[in-house]
Design an enzyme around this catalytic site. Sequence first.
Site, PDB file in Angstrom:
ATOM      1  N   MET A 137     -46.620   9.098  46.355  1.00  0.00           N
ATOM      2  CA  MET A 137     -45.497   8.776  46.909  1.00  0.00           C
ATOM      3  C   MET A 137     -44.122   9.282  46.385  1.00  0.00           C
ATOM      4  SD  MET A 137     -46.947   7.290  49.641  1.00  0.00           S
ATOM      5  CE  MET A 137     -45.681   6.366  50.329  1.00  0.00           C
ATOM      6  N   CYS A 138     -44.183  10.078  45.653  1.00  0.00           N
ATOM      7  CA  CYS A 138     -42.943  11.107  45.007  1.00  0.00           C
ATOM      8  C   CYS A 138     -43.493  12.249  44.230  1.00  0.00           C
ATOM      9  CB  CYS A 138     -42.327  10.197  44.102  1.00  0.00           C
ATOM     10  SG  CYS A 138     -43.301   9.804  42.466  1.00  0.00           S
TER      11      CYS A 138
END
Length: 260
Positions: free
Chosen positions: A1-2
């Site tokens: 997610m990053c």
Amino acid sequence: MCRHLACVGDEEPLGRLLVEPEHGLYRQSWAPRRQRYGTVNADGFGVGWYAEGDPVPARYRRAGPIWADQSFADLARVVRTRALLAAVRDATLAGADAEAAAAPFASGRWLFSHNGAIAGWPRSLAALSRTLPAEDLLALEARTDSALVWALVLARLRAGDEMGQALADTVAETARAAPGSRLNLLLTDGDTIAATAWGDTLWYLAEPGRRTVVASEPYDDDPLWHEVPDRTLLTASRTEVLLTELKDLDQDAPLKEPRP
């Protein structure tokens, strides 16, 4: 997610690693090339770096997207460092804790980032959280899965675990508690980098004697970038990179030299 990145090596401006490359972390905030989950990393960013003669890193973190911070490009152009850890964030829960939720998390000489998500959060880690001292839970910077994973890693570091072992054991116990979680962890103390590939992409660029970069994805098309296999622990200094399969850790498998 990053997307995240760490580097140890010769002193150079932050921007040379984060802003100037064609596909650097700055651009990965809106146009990542190899991100498997999510498409835009606009829920905060941060960079931690080490100044000469000071073992405790400085941090610059913001809740918004990196491209919206008009001061960051100037800061990155002039601040020089021999080691850094930086991340751009795509939040698991939108709006959670703002700047406090942006990596890198820090304690003493350590900087930490988590690329991924905990399946079934927060219920899945409720039992595991009770293994931590109450003061550690009360001191969490944010009410996020990444902040709790950092607390688990930090407890092992404070107990004397080596960086790689702290990450490997945390991944193992978290994966047992929350199957299906993505646990790409990244940790540095300014001299060494430890990272796990567990559910998302991880690459490294080794220039022995000059620097080693470990990142979610390459920031350029240099053929010296190598992808780290899934379920792997990486440990690196400016002179070498070592890999081991996480599934073999319980068997005391020796760290292996990667392909050249």
